[in-house]
Scaffold this motif. Structure first.
Motif, mmCIF file in Angstrom:
data_model
loop_
_atom_site.group_PDB
_atom_site.id
_atom_site.type_symbol
_atom_site.label_atom_id
_atom_site.label_comp_id
_atom_site.label_asym_id
_atom_site.label_seq_id
_atom_site.Cartn_x
_atom_site.Cartn_y
_atom_site.Cartn_z
ATOM 1 N N LYS A 1 0.837 -1.240 -0.138
ATOM 2 C CA LYS A 1 0.032 0.054 -0.165
ATOM 3 C C LYS A 1 0.754 1.442 0.132
ATOM 4 N N ARG B 1 0.303 8.506 -5.909
ATOM 5 C CA ARG B 1 -0.869 8.447 -6.950
ATOM 6 C C ARG B 1 -0.346 8.354 -8.400
ATOM 7 N N GLU C 1 -3.637 -1.992 -9.978
ATOM 8 C CA GLU C 1 -3.765 -0.844 -8.872
ATOM 9 C C GLU C 1 -5.704 -1.064 -8.237
ATOM 10 N N GLN D 1 -7.908 1.255 -5.712
ATOM 11 C CA GLN D 1 -8.102 2.420 -5.093
ATOM 12 C C GLN D 1 -9.349 2.396 -4.305
ATOM 13 N N THR D 2 -9.290 2.442 -2.930
ATOM 14 C CA THR D 2 -10.615 2.396 -2.323
ATOM 15 C C THR D 2 -10.950 3.656 -1.467
ATOM 16 N N SER E 1 -7.368 4.621 3.063
ATOM 17 C CA SER E 1 -7.449 5.061 1.750
ATOM 18 C C SER E 1 -6.550 5.036 0.657
ATOM 19 N N LYS F 1 -3.725 3.741 -1.773
ATOM 20 C CA LYS F 1 -3.557 2.680 -3.191
ATOM 21 C C LYS F 1 -3.009 1.390 -2.866
#
Length: 126
Positions: free
Chosen positions: A57, A61, A95, A97-98, A107, A109
């Protein structure tokens, strides 16, 4: 991480180790917690194949999945390993993303790198 195209000096010594020039430039990623690694092996058509999976994690970005990349990992003993080589098959980067429902949920990635090859992750020898 490093672009596959920049691994032109890679020399595979054995089925589990390699050498690379120390002058290669690897980009460091900001990693949250520990990196998870699993290496599975199996036989297909009487040939040994490996499936290496790396998960981590990061707050990064950048869209890593757009490029062919290899990854250098360092264990707690200082040994370094390479996931990916300058030839096919290349690592597949996914990837995730949550956007959490609850405040304490992460949160960050999440990346999953999968490399199916004739080699496990390769020990980098000097």
């Amino acid at each position: 991480m490093i672009r596959i195209a920049d691994l032109n000096s890679l020399q595979i010594i054995s089925s589990t180790s390699c050498r690379i020039k120390s002058s290669l430039f690897f980009t460091d990623l900001e990693i949250q917690d520990l990196v998870g690694v699993t290496v599975e092996d199996s036989y297909e058509n009487a040939q040994r194949k490996y499936n290496t999976t790396v998960t981590f994690k990061t707050p990064c970005r950048k869209l890593l999945a757009l490029s062919r990349m290899a990854f250098r990992l360092t264990d707690v003993n200082g040994n370094q390993y390479l996931v990916g080589t300058n030839s096919r098959p290349y690592p597949i980067i996914k990837e995730l993303q949550t956007f959490p429902e609850k405040v304490p949920d992460s949160s960050l990635k999440q990346f999953t790198i999968t490399w199916k090859s004739m080699h496990p992750m390769l020990l980098i020898e000097e």
